[in-house]
Enzyme design. Structure first.
Site, PDB file in Angstrom:
ATOM      1  N   HIS A 188       0.913  -1.273  -0.138  1.00  0.00           N
ATOM      2  CA  HIS A 188       0.079  -0.062  -0.095  1.00  0.00           C
ATOM      3  C   HIS A 188       0.780   1.101  -0.012  1.00  0.00           C
ATOM      4  O   HIS A 188       0.994   2.227   1.073  1.00  0.00           O
ATOM      5  CB  HIS A 188      -0.836   0.103   1.350  1.00  0.00           C
ATOM      6  N   ASP A 191      -3.086   7.581  -1.569  1.00  0.00           N
ATOM      7  CA  ASP A 191      -4.385   7.651  -2.327  1.00  0.00           C
ATOM      8  C   ASP A 191      -4.173   6.877  -3.642  1.00  0.00           C
ATOM      9  O   ASP A 191      -2.987   6.874  -4.084  1.00  0.00           O
ATOM     10  CB  ASP A 191      -4.912   8.918  -2.746  1.00  0.00           C
ATOM     11  N   GLY A 192      -5.027   6.152  -4.214  1.00  0.00           N
ATOM     12  CA  GLY A 192      -5.033   5.585  -5.556  1.00  0.00           C
ATOM     13  C   GLY A 192      -4.426   4.129  -5.601  1.00  0.00           C
ATOM     14  O   GLY A 192      -4.104   3.696  -6.689  1.00  0.00           O
ATOM     15  N   ASN A 193      -4.184   3.567  -4.510  1.00  0.00           N
ATOM     16  CA  ASN A 193      -3.556   2.309  -4.391  1.00  0.00           C
ATOM     17  C   ASN A 193      -4.282   1.370  -5.104  1.00  0.00           C
ATOM     18  O   ASN A 193      -3.694   0.350  -6.060  1.00  0.00           O
ATOM     19  CB  ASN A 193      -3.276   1.867  -2.968  1.00  0.00           C
ATOM     20  N   GLY A 194      -5.522   1.179  -5.048  1.00  0.00           N
ATOM     21  CA  GLY A 194      -6.465   0.135  -5.784  1.00  0.00           C
ATOM     22  C   GLY A 194      -6.572   0.268  -7.202  1.00  0.00           C
ATOM     23  O   GLY A 194      -6.043  -0.626  -7.989  1.00  0.00           O
ATOM     24  N   ARG A 195      -6.619   1.480  -7.813  1.00  0.00           N
ATOM     25  CA  ARG A 195      -6.340   1.762  -8.964  1.00  0.00           C
ATOM     26  C   ARG A 195      -5.089   1.563  -9.838  1.00  0.00           C
ATOM     27  O   ARG A 195      -5.128   0.922 -10.603  1.00  0.00           O
ATOM     28  CB  ARG A 195      -6.913   3.261  -9.270  1.00  0.00           C
ATOM     29  N   VAL A 196      -4.095   1.965  -8.970  1.00  0.00           N
ATOM     30  CA  VAL A 196      -2.759   1.657  -9.538  1.00  0.00           C
ATOM     31  C   VAL A 196      -2.411   0.023  -9.320  1.00  0.00           C
ATOM     32  O   VAL A 196      -1.889  -0.373 -10.529  1.00  0.00           O
ATOM     33  CB  VAL A 196      -1.771   2.442  -8.588  1.00  0.00           C
ATOM     34  N   GLY A 197      -2.810  -0.579  -8.601  1.00  0.00           N
ATOM     35  CA  GLY A 197      -2.645  -1.948  -8.309  1.00  0.00           C
ATOM     36  C   GLY A 197      -3.327  -2.828  -9.595  1.00  0.00           C
ATOM     37  O   GLY A 197      -2.691  -3.686 -10.205  1.00  0.00           O
ATOM     38  N   ARG A 198      -4.436  -2.408  -9.729  1.00  0.00           N
ATOM     39  CA  ARG A 198      -5.297  -2.906 -10.841  1.00  0.00           C
ATOM     40  C   ARG A 198      -4.650  -2.635 -12.125  1.00  0.00           C
ATOM     41  O   ARG A 198      -4.804  -3.399 -13.285  1.00  0.00           O
ATOM     42  CB  ARG A 198      -6.852  -2.760 -10.905  1.00  0.00           C
TER      43      ARG A 198
END
Length: 402
Positions: free
Chosen positions: A218, A222-229
């Site tokens: 993590h 901010d934006g971790n989920g979007r970056v991860g995908r």
């Protein structure tokens, strides 16, 4: 199918990192090869059938639809408020003209997708820090946040603790807080992925594992989920997969509770020393790939059928087997991609214009001919369908048409 007989050398693909404050962090493949093989085979077979499809004529339209759908999906997962139609409209705007934050979120994700596609097509590309930082910068630029800096890793000040998750999805997790630990773990993740790549671990296994561990690190405010995908999708694109990598966001959205819970399920399994702690997430991912590709295949079939139908319609007009009025009726239905109630059709300007100087008998004859040729269908609820869509409840032909 790629060789995934990883068990004999599995220990070589495990990497332990001793951090300054977070404690030990372990990267491991964590899947049971014998059990995952069937899921991987099904996903591979589905993809092979998909790429063998004759979809060259609809590829551009498919790509546009996938981008809109996936931007909507990944944005909604993270709290985005735009509908799918509003997302499509936002992506048509000039980025310089975007003023609303919700539109900015969508446009930013599209910019990250463009970068992803660019690097995935670059020969010899491999996951690296610069790419991850740039994806984050693109995704979070011009979006207000009290702490986040686009393209900068998180470094929590004392007493400012970051937590991830909630009790409804397996509990809250406290990821690394200290910037130096985050920096070290991100480098370790990149190096570990390179090691898996050299060892021949298939992209369908590497992509979800990197996604899983990235989210546990993590690294940003901010934006971790979007970056991860986006990272996950890029790794799969670079491995030769088309469309499905980004389209998978809709599967995650449709199964959002399982998606969020599995991060904690795998983390807790690893903490307890259980065998194959990451198996559940990888299996979930492979099923998502299979379902996503099947959905894409269905859409390709629909678009191909529409192209063939439109070609047939043009040919019938040229051969004078249908007239201009009949051609217009079918074209209007095709443009709407749905059925139209007869009452609604009767009131449309284009329809009244067609028969302004003609009698009811001509109207009846035109429609009957279209139904006989199955260019349109009339259902028992008096809805008229374009011939490319066959309803279940077709009304039998009779004297009274419309």
């Amino acid at each position: 199918m790629p060789d995934i007989e990883l068990a004999p050398g599995l220990e070589c693909l495990t990497r332990r990192v001793d951090t300054d404050r977070f404690g030990p962090f372990v990267f491991e493949v964590g899947v049971e090869a014998a059990r995952i093989k069937l899921a991987l085979q099904r996903a591979e077979d589905t993809h092979d059938r998909f790429i063998a499809s004759p979809f060259s004529q609809v590829a551009n339209q498919l790509e546009r639809e996938v981008v809109v759908s996936s931007v909507f999906g990944t944005n909604t997962i993270e709290g985005g408020k735009l509908s799918e139609d509003e997302t499509a409209n936002a992506l048509m705007l000039d980025p310089a003209q975007v003023k609303e934050i919700e539109q900015r979120r969508a446009v930013n994700i599209k910019a990250a997708y463009d970068l992803s596609q660019q690097v995935a097509r670059t020969a010899g590309w491999s996951l690296n820090r610069e790419f991850i930082l740039e994806v984050h910068r693109l995704i979070t630029q011009q979006i207000p946040h009290p702490n986040n800096q686009p393209g900068k890793l998180r470094n929590n000040p004392k007493h400012h603790i970051t937590y991830v998750g909630d009790e409804g999805h397996g509990g809250r997790y406290k990821p690394p807080q200290y910037g130096r630990d985050i920096d070290r773990l991100l480098d370790a993740l990149i190096g570990w992925h390179a090691e898996m790549e050299r060892s021949g671990v298939p992209g369908l296994i590497r992509a979800p594992l990197v996604h899983l561990y990235y989210e546990l690190i993590h690294p940003f405010w901010d934006g971790n989920g979007r970056v991860g995908r986006v990272i996950e999708a890029t790794l799969l694109q670079a491995a030769g997969y088309r469309y499905a990598p980004f389209a998978l966001a809709r599967y995650y959205l449709a199964n959002i509770d399982s998606y969020f819970t599995l991060f904690n399920t795998c983390r807790k399994a690893a903490e307890k020393g259980q065998a194959w702690p990451n198996h559940a997430f990888v299996e979930f991912y492979l099923e998502g790939i299979r379902q996503t590709i099947n959905t894409l295949q269905d859409r390709v079939n629909q678009m191909t059928a529409l192209l063939l139908f439109e070609s047939k319609l043009h040919r019938l007009l040229e051969e004078k087997r249908i007239n201009v009025r009949q051609y217009t009726i079918v074209s209007q239905l095709l443009g709407r991609r749905r059925a139209m109630p007869l009452d609604e059709i009767r009131q449309t300007p284009w329809y009244t214009g067609l028969y302004l100087k003609l009698n009811d008998k001509t109207r009846q004859r035109d429609l009957r001919h279209l139904r006989e040729m199955e260019l349109v269908f009339l259902d028992t609820h008096h809805n008229l369908w374009p011939g490319v869509i066959r309803p279940q409840n077709i009304k039998p032909l009779g004297k009274k048409q419309i």
